[in-house]
Design a protein around this motif. Structure first.
Motif, PDB file in Angstrom:
ATOM      1  N   ALA A 320       0.833  -1.206   0.000  1.00 55.08           N
ATOM      2  CA  ALA A 320       0.000   0.000   0.000  1.00 55.08           C
ATOM      3  C   ALA A 320       0.864   1.250   0.000  1.00 55.08           C
ATOM      4  CB  ALA A 320      -0.924  -0.004   1.216  1.00 55.08           C
ATOM      5  N   PHE A 321       1.933   1.247   0.808  1.00 56.26           N
ATOM      6  CA  PHE A 321       2.811   2.415   0.904  1.00 56.26           C
ATOM      7  C   PHE A 321       3.589   2.616  -0.392  1.00 56.26           C
ATOM      8  CE2 PHE A 321       6.204   4.638   3.723  1.00 56.26           C
ATOM      9  CZ  PHE A 321       5.619   5.875   3.444  1.00 56.26           C
ATOM     10  N   ILE A 322       4.122   1.532  -0.929  1.00 54.77           N
ATOM     11  CA  ILE A 322       4.864   1.620  -2.190  1.00 54.77           C
ATOM     12  C   ILE A 322       3.963   2.121  -3.315  1.00 54.77           C
ATOM     13  CG2 ILE A 322       6.011   0.230  -3.976  1.00 54.77           C
ATOM     14  CD1 ILE A 322       7.057  -1.552  -1.638  1.00 54.77           C
ATOM     15  N   GLN A 323       2.721   1.636  -3.340  1.00 55.50           N
ATOM     16  CA  GLN A 323       1.783   2.050  -4.387  1.00 55.50           C
ATOM     17  C   GLN A 323       1.508   3.543  -4.351  1.00 55.50           C
ATOM     18  OE1 GLN A 323      -2.367   0.725  -4.062  1.00 55.50           O
ATOM     19  NE2 GLN A 323      -2.325   0.246  -6.243  1.00 55.50           N
ATOM     20  N   VAL A 324       1.268   4.102  -3.149  1.00 56.81           N
ATOM     21  CA  VAL A 324       0.955   5.540  -3.082  1.00 56.81           C
ATOM     22  C   VAL A 324       2.187   6.377  -3.379  1.00 56.81           C
ATOM     23  CG1 VAL A 324      -0.983   5.208  -1.510  1.00 56.81           C
ATOM     24  CG2 VAL A 324       1.291   5.636  -0.564  1.00 56.81           C
ATOM     25  N   LEU A 325       3.377   5.872  -3.033  1.00 55.24           N
ATOM     26  CA  LEU A 325       4.591   6.604  -3.382  1.00 55.24           C
ATOM     27  C   LEU A 325       4.774   6.660  -4.890  1.00 55.24           C
ATOM     28  CD1 LEU A 325       7.065   5.260  -0.661  1.00 55.24           C
ATOM     29  CD2 LEU A 325       6.178   7.601  -0.852  1.00 55.24           C
ATOM     30  N   CYS A 326       4.486   5.548  -5.550  1.00 55.50           N
ATOM     31  CA  CYS A 326       4.586   5.527  -7.012  1.00 55.50           C
ATOM     32  C   CYS A 326       3.597   6.484  -7.661  1.00 55.50           C
ATOM     33  CB  CYS A 326       4.342   4.107  -7.540  1.00 55.50           C
ATOM     34  SG  CYS A 326       5.698   2.956  -7.255  1.00 55.50           S
ATOM     35  N   LYS A 327       2.386   6.560  -7.102  1.00 56.46           N
ATOM     36  CA  LYS A 327       1.338   7.389  -7.708  1.00 56.46           C
ATOM     37  C   LYS A 327       1.434   8.862  -7.339  1.00 56.46           C
ATOM     38  CE  LYS A 327      -2.355   3.997  -8.360  1.00 56.46           C
ATOM     39  NZ  LYS A 327      -3.748   3.648  -8.026  1.00 56.46           N
ATOM     40  N   LYS A 328       1.799   9.144  -6.067  1.00 57.73           N
ATOM     41  CA  LYS A 328       1.714  10.511  -5.564  1.00 57.73           C
ATOM     42  C   LYS A 328       3.056  11.148  -5.231  1.00 57.73           C
ATOM     43  CE  LYS A 328      -2.763  10.454  -5.722  1.00 57.73           C
ATOM     44  NZ  LYS A 328      -3.537  11.358  -6.584  1.00 57.73           N
ATOM     45  N   ASP A 329       4.124  10.397  -5.258  1.00 59.16           N
ATOM     46  CA  ASP A 329       5.442  10.936  -4.933  1.00 59.16           C
ATOM     47  C   ASP A 329       6.378  10.649  -6.098  1.00 59.16           C
ATOM     48  OD1 ASP A 329       7.082  12.250  -2.927  1.00 59.16           O
ATOM     49  OD2 ASP A 329       8.103  10.337  -2.665  1.00 59.16           O
ATOM     50  N   ASN A 330       7.291   9.744  -5.917  1.00 57.78           N
ATOM     51  CA  ASN A 330       8.098   9.334  -7.061  1.00 57.78           C
ATOM     52  C   ASN A 330       8.584   7.904  -6.858  1.00 57.78           C
ATOM     53  OD1 ASN A 330      11.014   9.265  -6.035  1.00 57.78           O
ATOM     54  ND2 ASN A 330      10.363  11.318  -5.402  1.00 57.78           N
ATOM     55  N   VAL A 331       8.885   7.270  -7.941  1.00 52.55           N
ATOM     56  CA  VAL A 331       9.195   5.843  -7.903  1.00 52.55           C
ATOM     57  C   VAL A 331      10.489   5.546  -7.162  1.00 52.55           C
ATOM     58  CG1 VAL A 331      10.425   5.797 -10.115  1.00 52.55           C
ATOM     59  CG2 VAL A 331       9.230   3.740  -9.317  1.00 52.55           C
ATOM     60  N   GLU A 332      11.429   6.500  -7.160  1.00 48.80           N
ATOM     61  CA  GLU A 332      12.688   6.265  -6.459  1.00 48.80           C
ATOM     62  C   GLU A 332      12.460   6.097  -4.960  1.00 48.80           C
ATOM     63  OE1 GLU A 332      15.254   5.508  -8.037  1.00 48.80           O
ATOM     64  OE2 GLU A 332      14.540   6.122 -10.018  1.00 48.80           O
ATOM     65  N   ASN A 333      11.564   6.928  -4.385  1.00 45.10           N
ATOM     66  CA  ASN A 333      11.240   6.784  -2.962  1.00 45.10           C
ATOM     67  C   ASN A 333      10.512   5.469  -2.701  1.00 45.10           C
ATOM     68  OD1 ASN A 333      12.418   9.206  -2.267  1.00 45.10           O
ATOM     69  ND2 ASN A 333      10.522  10.378  -2.364  1.00 45.10           N
ATOM     70  N   ALA A 334       9.735   5.049  -3.681  1.00 42.18           N
ATOM     71  CA  ALA A 334       9.040   3.762  -3.555  1.00 42.18           C
ATOM     72  C   ALA A 334      10.049   2.626  -3.511  1.00 42.18           C
ATOM     73  CB  ALA A 334       8.073   3.572  -4.716  1.00 42.18           C
ATOM     74  N   ILE A 335      11.093   2.716  -4.326  1.00 44.42           N
ATOM     75  CA  ILE A 335      12.103   1.673  -4.360  1.00 44.42           C
ATOM     76  C   ILE A 335      12.905   1.652  -3.064  1.00 44.42           C
ATOM     77  CG2 ILE A 335      14.257   0.987  -5.506  1.00 44.42           C
ATOM     78  CD1 ILE A 335      12.914   1.740  -8.152  1.00 44.42           C
ATOM     79  N   VAL A 336      13.093   2.826  -2.444  1.00 43.65           N
ATOM     80  CA  VAL A 336      13.759   2.878  -1.133  1.00 43.65           C
ATOM     81  C   VAL A 336      12.968   2.045  -0.121  1.00 43.65           C
ATOM     82  CG1 VAL A 336      14.313   4.368   0.831  1.00 43.65           C
ATOM     83  CG2 VAL A 336      14.909   5.089  -1.489  1.00 43.65           C
ATOM     84  N   ILE A 337      11.639   2.193  -0.138  1.00 40.55           N
ATOM     85  CA  ILE A 337      10.788   1.421   0.778  1.00 40.55           C
ATOM     86  C   ILE A 337      10.816  -0.058   0.400  1.00 40.55           C
ATOM     87  CG2 ILE A 337       8.436   1.098   1.648  1.00 40.55           C
ATOM     88  CD1 ILE A 337       9.840   3.635   2.619  1.00 40.55           C
ATOM     89  N   PHE A 338      10.856  -0.334  -0.891  1.00 45.68           N
ATOM     90  CA  PHE A 338      10.960  -1.722  -1.365  1.00 45.68           C
ATOM     91  C   PHE A 338      12.229  -2.374  -0.805  1.00 45.68           C
ATOM     92  CE2 PHE A 338      12.561  -4.885  -4.315  1.00 45.68           C
ATOM     93  CZ  PHE A 338      11.442  -5.648  -4.633  1.00 45.68           C
ATOM     94  N   ASP A 339      13.354  -1.665  -0.934  1.00 43.11           N
ATOM     95  CA  ASP A 339      14.623  -2.191  -0.435  1.00 43.11           C
ATOM     96  C   ASP A 339      14.602  -2.343   1.081  1.00 43.11           C
ATOM     97  OD1 ASP A 339      15.597  -2.298  -3.017  1.00 43.11           O
ATOM     98  OD2 ASP A 339      16.633  -0.363  -2.894  1.00 43.11           O
ATOM     99  N   GLU A 340      13.956  -1.382   1.758  1.00 44.41           N
ATOM    100  CA  GLU A 340      13.830  -1.460   3.220  1.00 44.41           C
ATOM    101  C   GLU A 340      13.039  -2.702   3.615  1.00 44.41           C
ATOM    102  OE1 GLU A 340      10.990   0.790   6.401  1.00 44.41           O
ATOM    103  OE2 GLU A 340      12.295   2.125   5.226  1.00 44.41           O
ATOM    104  N   MET A 341      11.997  -2.956   2.869  1.00 39.71           N
ATOM    105  CA  MET A 341      11.150  -4.119   3.110  1.00 39.71           C
ATOM    106  C   MET A 341      11.950  -5.415   2.978  1.00 39.71           C
ATOM    107  SD  MET A 341       8.006  -5.212   0.624  1.00 39.71           S
ATOM    108  CE  MET A 341       7.314  -6.861   0.650  1.00 39.71           C
ATOM    109  N   VAL A 342      12.719  -5.514   1.907  1.00 45.36           N
ATOM    110  CA  VAL A 342      13.515  -6.715   1.660  1.00 45.36           C
ATOM    111  C   VAL A 342      14.591  -6.893   2.727  1.00 45.36           C
ATOM    112  CG1 VAL A 342      15.105  -7.814   0.039  1.00 45.36           C
ATOM    113  CG2 VAL A 342      13.054  -6.667  -0.813  1.00 45.36           C
TER     114      VAL A 342
END
Length: 496
Positions: A320-342
């Motif tokens: 949910a967090f990654i999705q809203v970052l992709c839509k409303k922020d930017n994909v690079e911040n979404a990938i930061v959360i993705f990496d944090e998750m992993v």
């Protein structure tokens, strides 16, 4: 792109109304000398074998002569693989009907009935139900849930309700669970008015419970009528039923969906103030709700608060967090959360990868999107049809049709066959350049689409026919006209 590639492609309440609900919930090892065991055939291999056999007779002979050890689980997995080629899936199911050592289970019949329902082949659907009765393995409440959903999806909700009311005639009495199932299907298909009327008529007969009320409240929330949802939940409380945390989550999500952000935040704070045991679903709802309206800072604050309170996020929370970052922020911040998750030991699922891949595609990072698509397999997470469709759509949007077709070709024989969206996107893209070869590809795609049980719109038929007549390919146009006529999608007058 050479055509040779396609040879194998065959509501208003007072502000504090919701607090009434809150008043009722706080009282209350092998030896090396052993010979290696033969590995069972994977369903993908079997699915490809089925796709290569053109008739039921040859398929039956092939399966009879094979050494495959059939089981309900294997058959179900193969049927899932063939989901987007309904005719082939049903042919496969039929070919095992008279197998010497294997008999279909109730779950396999349910899969076949679901496929027949998607194809709107109601004669086959009811024939399968009759066979279940003959073999004394059904139909079960799950079978009727599948049939009801298929009739609602086909725009036949009245028929769906009649089928529910006739369940007992098939030896399957209605109960509260099946009542709730029908309500849920109607609500999620935006038939809330009908569901609410049905609910009011039968709620006492089936002794509607908290789940029943939650379903109806959620139905109103889905169409952004939170005042209506509050009325339903108020009635639930007046009947002496105690709201559950799911009740609060339904209303909270409804506020966010309707854009009532202040009401959502006030409700969330009131839940916490009263000491309700908030779960990860509640936090995920708030994170996603704030993110969708662009309040990324508040979403992150709630995310951090959740962890601080000892409520660990789930993969769905990260999604949910990654999705809203992709839509409303930017994909690079979404990938930061993705990496944090992993890094924290979470395993990304198809949804995680799909939102990242979509975000990269939207940002024009097609090469990186393909890298993440490859990474899915490394994480033993196969791309699904939605993954392929996202990449294909963006390649088409950027005019890279050859790459779109290359990705499409990789679906053939893979874990997921193309669906109706895949074909519609590609056929539409063929009319951008309007090259003769593109028109032929569009025609072949249309024929393959119909062959797999998908029904194109009349507009799509006519568009392809126009394209083929313009380039003078009358033979393929006649073939498509025959298919269109047989499907009942009668064309306009064409002179070929």
């Amino acid at each position: 792109m050479s055509l040779l590639l396609f040879k194998q492609l065959s509501s208003k309440r007072r502000r504090n109304s919701h607090f009434l609900l809150l008043q009722h919930s706080f009282y209350h090892s092998k030896s090396p000398i052993n010979p290696p065991q033969p590995q069972p055939l994977q369903e993908s291999v079997i699915a490809n074998l089925i796709l290569r056999n053109s008739t039921e007779t040859t398929l039956t002979q092939t399966l009879e002569n094979s050494s495959i050890s059939w089981s309900p689980d294997l058959v179900n997995r193969v049927l899932k693989r063939l989901w987007n080629d309904g005719p082939k899936a049903l042919t496969f199911f039929q070919s095992l009907e008279n197998h010497q050592t294997y008999k279909h289970s109730s779950s396999s019949y349910d899969h076949a009935i679901d496929i027949a329902g998607r194809l709107k082949d109601y004669r086959t659907l009811w024939a399968l139900v009759a066979r279940m009765r003959t073999q004394r393995i059904g139909p079960t409440p799950k079978t009727f849930a599948i049939i009801t959903e298929r009739y609602v999806s086909a725009g036949k909700p009245d028929k769906a309700v009649k089928i529910f009311l006739s369940m007992h005639e098939y030896g399957c009495p209605q109960d509260l669970h099946s009542f709730n199932t029908v309500l849920d299907i109607l609500c999620k298909s935006n038939r809330i008015e009908m569901a609410y009327h049905f609910f009011k008529v039968f709620r006492f007969k089936f002794r509607a419970d908290v789940i029943s009320y939650n379903i109806i409240a959620n139905g109103w929330c889905l169409i952004k009528k939170t005042a209506k949802a509050l009325e339903v939940l108020k009635e639930m409380v007046e009947r002496g039923l105690k709201p559950s945390l799911s009740t609060y989550n339904v209303l909270l999500k409804g506020y966010f969906r309707a854009g009532q952000i202040k009401q959502a935040w006030d409700f969330f704070k009131e839940i916490k103030r009263r000491g309700c045991e908030i779960d990860v679903v509640t936090y995920t709802t708030v994170i996603h709700g704030f993110g969708i309206v662009g309040e990324i800072g508040k979403a992150r604050k709630v995310f951090d608060e959740m962890i601080k309170r000892g409520c660990l996020p789930t993969v769905e929370t990260y999604n949910a967090f990654i999705q809203v970052l992709c839509k409303k922020d930017n994909v690079e911040n979404a990938i930061v959360i993705f990496d944090e998750m992993v890094s924290k030991g979470y395993v990304p699922n198809q949804m995680t990868y799909n939102v990242v891949i979509r975000g990269l595609c939207h940002a024009g990072e097609m090469d990186r999107a393909m890298e993440y698509m490859g990474r899915m397999k490394e994480d033993e997470c196969e791309p699904n049809v939605q993954t392929f469709n996202v990449v294909i759509r963006y390649y088409c949007d950027t005019g890279e049709l050859e790459k779109a077709l290359e990705v499409f070709h990789k679906m053939d024989g893979g874990a997921y066959l193309p669906n109706v969206d895949t074909y519609n996107v590609l056929i539409g893209a063929m009319f951008v350049r309007k090259k003769p070869d593109d028109m032929v590809i569009a025609g072949r795609l249309l024929m393959e689409m119909v062959g797999k049980g998908f029904m194109p719109r009349r507009f799509t038929f006519n568009r392809v026919l126009n394209g083929l007549t313009v380039i003078g390919n009358h033979e393929l146009a006649r073939e498509i006209l025959r298919v269109q006529s047989n499907s009942g999608r009668l064309p306009r007058a064409f002179k070929i």
